[in-house]
Design an enzyme around this catalytic site. Structure first.
Site, PDB file in Angstrom:
ATOM      1  N   THR A   1      -7.819  -3.847  -2.487  1.00 54.13           N
ATOM      2  CA  THR A   1      -8.842  -2.809  -2.383  1.00 54.13           C
ATOM      3  C   THR A   1      -9.602  -2.682  -3.703  1.00 54.13           C
ATOM      4  OG1 THR A   1      -7.244  -1.664  -0.944  1.00 54.13           O
ATOM      5  CG2 THR A   1      -9.312  -0.540  -1.352  1.00 54.13           C
TER       6      THR A   1
ATOM      7  N   LYS B   1     -10.150 -13.963   2.744  1.00 50.29           N
ATOM      8  CA  LYS B   1      -9.264 -13.087   3.508  1.00 50.29           C
ATOM      9  C   LYS B   1      -9.992 -12.698   4.789  1.00 50.29           C
ATOM     10  CE  LYS B   1      -8.060  -8.159   3.045  1.00 50.29           C
ATOM     11  NZ  LYS B   1      -7.902  -7.059   2.053  1.00 50.29           N
TER      12      LYS B   1
ATOM     13  N   GLY C   1      -2.314  -7.248  11.319  1.00 51.07           N
ATOM     14  CA  GLY C   1      -1.762  -7.482  12.643  1.00 51.07           C
ATOM     15  C   GLY C   1      -0.871  -8.695  12.787  1.00 51.07           C
TER      16      GLY C   1
ATOM     17  N   GLY D   1       1.033  -6.286   5.451  1.00 51.17           N
ATOM     18  CA  GLY D   1       1.094  -4.901   5.000  1.00 51.17           C
ATOM     19  C   GLY D   1       2.193  -4.111   5.654  1.00 51.17           C
ATOM     20  N   SER D   2       1.835  -3.276   6.626  1.00 48.62           N
ATOM     21  CA  SER D   2       2.787  -2.320   7.191  1.00 48.62           C
ATOM     22  C   SER D   2       3.931  -2.979   7.948  1.00 48.62           C
ATOM     23  CB  SER D   2       2.062  -1.325   8.108  1.00 48.62           C
ATOM     24  OG  SER D   2       1.392  -2.001   9.153  1.00 48.62           O
TER      25      SER D   2
ATOM     26  N   ARG E   1       0.836  -1.197   0.000  1.00 41.40           N
ATOM     27  CA  ARG E   1       0.000   0.000   0.000  1.00 41.40           C
ATOM     28  C   ARG E   1       0.876   1.254   0.000  1.00 41.40           C
ATOM     29  NH1 ARG E   1      -5.103  -0.068   0.862  1.00 41.40           N
ATOM     30  NH2 ARG E   1      -4.974  -2.041   2.029  1.00 41.40           N
TER      31      ARG E   1
ATOM     32  N   GLU F   1       0.856  -7.730  -3.978  1.00 41.15           N
ATOM     33  CA  GLU F   1      -0.417  -7.010  -4.106  1.00 41.15           C
ATOM     34  C   GLU F   1      -0.185  -5.508  -4.042  1.00 41.15           C
ATOM     35  OE1 GLU F   1      -4.023  -5.670  -1.191  1.00 41.15           O
ATOM     36  OE2 GLU F   1      -3.180  -7.677  -0.863  1.00 41.15           O
TER      37      GLU F   1
END
Length: 207
Positions: A69, A129, A159, A179-180, A17, A40
């Protein structure tokens, strides 16, 4: 190798992202070198279709590239036109799932409840998901897994960290969207590679 076989080979999805097309080659190289095989690019990133096209061309035959998304059938079509083969959504929209299947791409919609999960499977989803997974926790995933058909691919997204991967796998996670904990906008390729290696090592360690 089919798209599903690629997804199953190392079921860790790099959620990039905020990635820009300028960053995409170096970040993609770092991830693939670390062992990631699924990339992704969320569609709320800058010029996401350009990044998807770059990554799909660069890693043809090496990695499965797709979009996250994805909220509309049109967005699914644009992703596939750019070379994406995986359509990931935060929700489970039957129209998006149907269009994804028509395009012969992989459908991975977001669910949180048994009702959503069974509706997504009935609509033709290839995998599910669980999102946001950090709210459900491994206990919530285990409860959902208990009622799903055997063999359902259920990915935990949100998480997840290398040191909690085993807990999620014991609860029944088939794989993960990361992700992050893996990538943030502006992060250097070397750091992304180090973080990716930590996740790959955690997966290889088993549970």
């Amino acid at each position: 190798m089919t798209d599903l076989e690629t997804l199953d080979a190392l079921p860790l999805i790099a959620i990039l992202r905020g990635l820009t097309p300028e960053q995409a080659p170096a970040v993609g190289d770092a991830l693939v070198e670390a062992g990631f095989r699924v990339l992704e690019v969320p569609l709320n990133s800058p010029r996401p279709l350009d990044s998807i096209r770059l990554l799909a061309d660069r890693f043809a035959g090496q990695a499965l590239v797709g979009a996250g998304t994805v909220l509309t059938p049109q967005a699914a079509r644009e992703t596939v036109e750019a070379g994406g083969r995986l359509i990931i959504s935060p929700n489970a929209d039957p129209a998006v799932i149907a269009e994804t299947r028509r395009l012969q791409a992989l459908s991975l919609p977001g669910v949180f409840t048994p009702t959503e999960a069974f509706a997504a499977l009935a609509a033709g989803a290839d995998a599910l998901k669980l999102f946001p997974a950090e709210i459900a926790g491994p206990a919530g995933l285990k409860a959902l897994r208990a009622v799903l058909p055997s063999g359902t691919r259920l990915y935990a997204v949100g998480g997840v960290a290398p040191d909690t991967l085993a807990d999620w796998r014991r609860a029944g996670a088939s794989g993960f969207g990361i992700g992050s904990a893996l990538y943030k906008p502006g992060m250097g390729a070397a750091e992304v590679g180090d973080r990716a290696t930590a996740f790959v090592d955690a997966w290889a360690a088993g549970y």
